[in-house]
Design a protein around this motif. Structure first.
Motif, PDB file in Angstrom:
ATOM      1  N   GLN A 162      49.700 -33.588  42.416  1.00 26.43           N
ATOM      2  CA  GLN A 162      50.750 -33.566  43.442  1.00 26.43           C
ATOM      3  C   GLN A 162      51.297 -32.173  43.703  1.00 26.43           C
ATOM      4  O   GLN A 162      51.849 -31.920  44.774  1.00 26.43           O
ATOM      5  CB  GLN A 162      51.887 -34.555  43.121  1.00 26.43           C
ATOM      6  CG  GLN A 162      52.759 -34.158  41.965  1.00 26.43           C
ATOM      7  CD  GLN A 162      52.301 -34.842  40.668  1.00 26.43           C
ATOM      8  OE1 GLN A 162      51.145 -35.247  40.568  1.00 26.43           O
ATOM      9  NE2 GLN A 162      53.194 -34.976  39.718  1.00 26.43           N
ATOM     10  N   ASP A 163      51.145 -31.224  42.752  1.00 25.84           N
ATOM     11  CA  ASP A 163      51.617 -29.865  43.017  1.00 25.84           C
ATOM     12  C   ASP A 163      50.650 -29.109  43.939  1.00 25.84           C
ATOM     13  O   ASP A 163      50.934 -27.983  44.359  1.00 25.84           O
ATOM     14  CB  ASP A 163      51.828 -29.105  41.707  1.00 25.84           C
ATOM     15  CG  ASP A 163      50.540 -28.959  40.911  1.00 25.84           C
ATOM     16  OD1 ASP A 163      49.490 -29.405  41.418  1.00 25.84           O
ATOM     17  OD2 ASP A 163      50.580 -28.402  39.802  1.00 25.84           O
ATOM     18  N   LEU A 164      49.529 -29.717  44.237  1.00 28.42           N
ATOM     19  CA  LEU A 164      48.500 -29.168  45.133  1.00 28.42           C
ATOM     20  C   LEU A 164      47.914 -27.846  44.635  1.00 28.42           C
ATOM     21  O   LEU A 164      47.274 -27.119  45.398  1.00 28.42           O
ATOM     22  CB  LEU A 164      49.018 -29.010  46.568  1.00 28.42           C
ATOM     23  CG  LEU A 164      49.379 -30.333  47.249  1.00 28.42           C
ATOM     24  CD1 LEU A 164      49.933 -30.084  48.641  1.00 28.42           C
ATOM     25  CD2 LEU A 164      48.172 -31.251  47.326  1.00 28.42           C
ATOM     26  N   THR A 165      48.141 -27.521  43.358  1.00 33.14           N
ATOM     27  CA  THR A 165      47.474 -26.335  42.795  1.00 33.14           C
ATOM     28  C   THR A 165      46.732 -26.673  41.513  1.00 33.14           C
ATOM     29  O   THR A 165      45.884 -25.895  41.075  1.00 33.14           O
ATOM     30  CB  THR A 165      48.477 -25.204  42.489  1.00 33.14           C
ATOM     31  OG1 THR A 165      49.527 -25.732  41.696  1.00 33.14           O
ATOM     32  CG2 THR A 165      49.036 -24.584  43.750  1.00 33.14           C
ATOM     33  N   THR A 166      47.025 -27.811  40.886  1.00 35.47           N
ATOM     34  CA  THR A 166      46.317 -28.166  39.655  1.00 35.47           C
ATOM     35  C   THR A 166      45.121 -29.053  40.004  1.00 35.47           C
ATOM     36  O   THR A 166      45.257 -30.030  40.740  1.00 35.47           O
ATOM     37  CB  THR A 166      47.246 -28.911  38.686  1.00 35.47           C
ATOM     38  OG1 THR A 166      48.443 -28.157  38.545  1.00 35.47           O
ATOM     39  CG2 THR A 166      46.595 -29.082  37.326  1.00 35.47           C
ATOM     40  N   TRP A 194      36.767 -28.572  34.798  1.00 37.86           N
ATOM     41  CA  TRP A 194      37.643 -28.361  35.949  1.00 37.86           C
ATOM     42  C   TRP A 194      39.046 -28.950  35.844  1.00 37.86           C
ATOM     43  O   TRP A 194      40.012 -28.258  36.216  1.00 37.86           O
ATOM     44  CB  TRP A 194      36.942 -28.835  37.235  1.00 37.86           C
ATOM     45  CG  TRP A 194      35.852 -27.900  37.647  1.00 37.86           C
ATOM     46  CD1 TRP A 194      34.607 -27.800  37.091  1.00 37.86           C
ATOM     47  CD2 TRP A 194      35.906 -26.900  38.661  1.00 37.86           C
ATOM     48  NE1 TRP A 194      33.887 -26.815  37.697  1.00 37.86           N
ATOM     49  CE2 TRP A 194      34.666 -26.241  38.679  1.00 37.86           C
ATOM     50  CE3 TRP A 194      36.885 -26.498  39.568  1.00 37.86           C
ATOM     51  CZ2 TRP A 194      34.383 -25.203  39.555  1.00 37.86           C
ATOM     52  CZ3 TRP A 194      36.600 -25.472  40.449  1.00 37.86           C
ATOM     53  CH2 TRP A 194      35.358 -24.838  40.435  1.00 37.86           C
ATOM     54  N   PRO A 195      39.190 -30.205  35.367  1.00 32.48           N
ATOM     55  CA  PRO A 195      40.550 -30.768  35.367  1.00 32.48           C
ATOM     56  C   PRO A 195      41.523 -29.877  34.589  1.00 32.48           C
ATOM     57  O   PRO A 195      41.194 -29.360  33.525  1.00 32.48           O
ATOM     58  CB  PRO A 195      40.368 -32.119  34.656  1.00 32.48           C
ATOM     59  CG  PRO A 195      38.945 -32.475  34.896  1.00 32.48           C
ATOM     60  CD  PRO A 195      38.197 -31.180  34.880  1.00 32.48           C
ATOM     61  N   GLY A 196      42.704 -29.677  35.155  1.00 35.39           N
ATOM     62  CA  GLY A 196      43.713 -28.850  34.492  1.00 35.39           C
ATOM     63  C   GLY A 196      43.688 -27.398  34.925  1.00 35.39           C
ATOM     64  O   GLY A 196      44.656 -26.667  34.712  1.00 35.39           O
ATOM     65  N   ARG A 197      42.599 -26.970  35.553  1.00 41.17           N
ATOM     66  CA  ARG A 197      42.547 -25.578  36.040  1.00 41.17           C
ATOM     67  C   ARG A 197      43.517 -25.424  37.213  1.00 41.17           C
ATOM     68  O   ARG A 197      43.837 -26.403  37.890  1.00 41.17           O
ATOM     69  CB  ARG A 197      41.130 -25.230  36.536  1.00 41.17           C
ATOM     70  CG  ARG A 197      40.057 -25.353  35.485  1.00 41.17           C
ATOM     71  CD  ARG A 197      39.918 -24.106  34.678  1.00 41.17           C
ATOM     72  NE  ARG A 197      40.561 -24.246  33.380  1.00 41.17           N
ATOM     73  CZ  ARG A 197      40.671 -23.263  32.515  1.00 41.17           C
ATOM     74  NH1 ARG A 197      40.215 -22.053  32.797  1.00 41.17           N
ATOM     75  NH2 ARG A 197      41.250 -23.462  31.362  1.00 41.17           N
ATOM     76  N   SER A 198      43.934 -24.211  37.471  1.00 38.98           N
ATOM     77  CA  SER A 198      44.846 -23.982  38.583  1.00 38.98           C
ATOM     78  C   SER A 198      44.101 -23.266  39.702  1.00 38.98           C
ATOM     79  O   SER A 198      43.226 -22.438  39.439  1.00 38.98           O
ATOM     80  CB  SER A 198      46.015 -23.123  38.111  1.00 38.98           C
ATOM     81  OG  SER A 198      46.725 -22.666  39.235  1.00 38.98           O
ATOM     82  N   VAL A 199      44.426 -23.615  40.945  1.00 43.31           N
ATOM     83  CA  VAL A 199      43.792 -22.916  42.048  1.00 43.31           C
ATOM     84  C   VAL A 199      44.736 -21.879  42.651  1.00 43.31           C
ATOM     85  O   VAL A 199      44.450 -21.321  43.714  1.00 43.31           O
ATOM     86  CB  VAL A 199      43.284 -23.880  43.140  1.00 43.31           C
ATOM     87  CG1 VAL A 199      42.166 -24.752  42.600  1.00 43.31           C
ATOM     88  CG2 VAL A 199      44.415 -24.741  43.681  1.00 43.31           C
ATOM     89  N   ALA A 200      45.872 -21.631  41.973  1.00 42.46           N
ATOM     90  CA  ALA A 200      46.787 -20.591  42.461  1.00 42.46           C
ATOM     91  C   ALA A 200      46.424 -19.281  41.785  1.00 42.46           C
ATOM     92  O   ALA A 200      46.523 -19.158  40.570  1.00 42.46           O
ATOM     93  CB  ALA A 200      48.221 -20.981  42.142  1.00 42.46           C
ATOM     94  N   ARG A 201      45.979 -18.318  42.578  1.00 37.56           N
ATOM     95  CA  ARG A 201      45.587 -17.035  41.993  1.00 37.56           C
ATOM     96  C   ARG A 201      46.749 -16.056  42.063  1.00 37.56           C
ATOM     97  O   ARG A 201      47.647 -16.219  42.895  1.00 37.56           O
ATOM     98  CB  ARG A 201      44.349 -16.499  42.710  1.00 37.56           C
ATOM     99  CG  ARG A 201      43.135 -17.372  42.407  1.00 37.56           C
ATOM    100  CD  ARG A 201      41.853 -16.719  42.794  1.00 37.56           C
ATOM    101  NE  ARG A 201      41.668 -16.680  44.241  1.00 37.56           N
ATOM    102  CZ  ARG A 201      40.491 -16.461  44.808  1.00 37.56           C
ATOM    103  NH1 ARG A 201      39.429 -16.255  44.060  1.00 37.56           N
ATOM    104  NH2 ARG A 201      40.375 -16.447  46.104  1.00 37.56           N
TER     105      ARG A 201
END
Lengths: 262, 220
Positions: A162-166, A194-201
């Protein structure tokens, strides 16, 4: 050749006739089988993709309780205009991104700078799946990704929490990379990274970086596969592309803004 | 035994295409991790071999000598493509695991070998039997190697547990080596050795010009 000269012309014609007949008969056999079995093979492929999608949803913790008996049908498919991030008119269920990309009316060519996924052309809209809990709060956003790998176009789904980055899950549903090497991007072992990785750089953009196997440290880094560098890096580039401005970036910012104002 | 039934039974042990002629080794290494892929591959191979031998024998007098290899390969390749499609339509899971090896049946030396050595100079019924026999000989070797690899590699045969593994509270520790292609090489070697112990006639005579204290060097 042992044939006398005066008959060599006839023998050449005969050779040509035999070769042509064999070619036509064999061609008809192959084409006939392919055409007759095509619908069955396509439905097999579709069933396998749905099974992978269902397996991906099953593997996300807590999701099974929310979806309950309704399973994957609790997904709400949305057709999104990629540039504005707003909903687009049309039926998301019958949307075909490959056909839409090829059509000048519904697709566009990517500039070389944009095209980190090596796709050439993409559709101007795309489907996203939204999962909400009983109160209507966002639980999961699932985005289809596509990227040119080493030997094929790799397709899959990226599920964001739901945070759209995890990352909740990454699932490769279609690839024809080298068996035993690049094809390992489809193994549960690699997808489990992949699960738990963040897509916010750190630079504020959305995306992931694929690093040498065993050397990931930051949350936005994922281990690549030794011997499958091209295929695993491509998946990372695909994720980054589809989260970016040319992909679902505008849609995700809108979605985040709507959720924040709830 | 009649000549016809010998065509069918000889390739099983006495003239097995894999253990005697050492053909088709590549796919025998690749698809024998589990028994079900080995069996499917063996059956697909037998079907292609039987049909290609029959068809090539039927048209053998019409095939011009200059282009015979191309014509043979075209016929074989078409059959392989058709079988590949049939597998994808009716045995999708197994076809995914066999991946490119079904398409690679076309390059299997056994098929072109039987076409050249037998089907081009024998009548259709004999060629069909020869094709089925050689296919079954290949299937037999693959099934043997595949069952040993699956049993020792996973403790199961055809997916059914036989040896209780440590992971499930038993005593058997699966041998990871059995999942890798080199294990098939070793098993095939042992199989060839075993067959030649029973049938010493299959042992090749020492090559001319070589002796025990002089390595042959150029043998391939």
């Amino acid at each position: 050749m042992t044939a006398p000269d005066h008959s060599s012309r006839r023998s050449a014609l005969r050779t040509l006739a035999v070769v042509a007949t064999v070619a036509v008969v064999c061609g008809a056999l192959v084409t006939g089988t392919a055409v007759a079995l095509r619908p069955r093979i396509l439905s097999n492929i579709k069933a396998a993709q749905q099974a992978r999608m269902a397996a991906m949803l099953d593997a996300i913790p807590g999701l099974a309780e929310v979806l309950g008996d309704s399973g994957a049908s609790a997904l709400e498919p949305v057709l999104v205009d990629l540039a504005s991030g707003e909903r687009a008119a049309g039926d998301p269920l019958s949307f075909d991104p490959v056909a839409a990309a090829a059509d000048p009316a519904t697709g566009r060519a990517l500039t070389a700078d944009e095209d980190i996924a090596g796709l050439g052309r993409i559709a101007t809209s795309g489907v996203a799946y939204i999962v909400r809990d009983g109160d209507g709060a966002l639980m999961l956003a699932i985005l289809p990704i596509a990227v040119r790998g080493y030997a094929s176009v790799i397709r899959g789904y990226l599920a964001l929490e739901q945070d759209l980055t995890t990352v909740a899950a990454l699932n490769i549903i279609e690839q024809a990379e080298t068996p035993g090497l690049g094809a390992r991007i489809q193994t549960p072992e690699w997808q489990a990274l992949w699960p738990g990785r963040s897509v916010a750089r750190p630079d504020g953009t959305l995306g992931v970086t694929i690093v040498r196997q065993g050397s990931s440290s930051a949350p936005y880094e994922v281990d690549g596969l030794t011997g499958a560098t091209r295929s695993s890096t491509a998946v990372g580039a695909g994720v980054t592309f589809w989260l970016g401005d040319a992909g679902y970036g505008p849609f995700l910012s809108r979605l985040a803004a709507t959720e924040a104002s709830r | 035994m009649s000549t016809r039934s010998r065509l069918l039974t000889d390739p099983l042990v006495d003239a097995n295409p894999v253990t005697l002629q050492m053909l088709g080794i590549c796919s025998a290494l690749a698809v024998t991790v589990t028994l079900d892929t080995a069996l499917t591959m063996g059956i697909a191979m037998t079907a292609v071999l039987a049909l290609s031998s029959l068809i090539i024998s039927l048209v053998r007098r019409a095939i011009p000598a200059e282009v015979r290899l191309i014509v043979q390969i075209t016929i074989i390749a078409s059959l392989v493509m058709a079988i590949d499609q049939i597998l994808q339509a009716y045995l999708f899971d197994i076809s995914q695991r066999l991946s490119i090896f079904v398409s690679l049946i076309v390059t299997n030396c056994i098929i072109l070998g039987r076409a050249e050595a037998f089907a081009m100079r024998n009548p259709p019924l004999a060629s069909l039997l020869d094709g089925v026999g050689n296919g079954l000989g290949y299937l037999l070797v693959l099934a043997l190697v595949g069952s040993v690899r699956e049993l020792l590699g996973t403790g199961a045969v055809l997916g059914r547990p036989v040896l209780p593994t440590v992971a499930e509270g038993g005593w058997f520790e699966p041998l990871g080596f059995m999942a890798l292609a080199p294990s098939a090489f070793i098993l095939l070697g042992l199989l060839v050795w075993g067959v030649r112990l029973i049938r010493p006639a299959q042992v090749e005579p020492a090559e001319a010009g070589t002796s025990a204290d002089q390595p042959s060097g150029g043998a391939s």
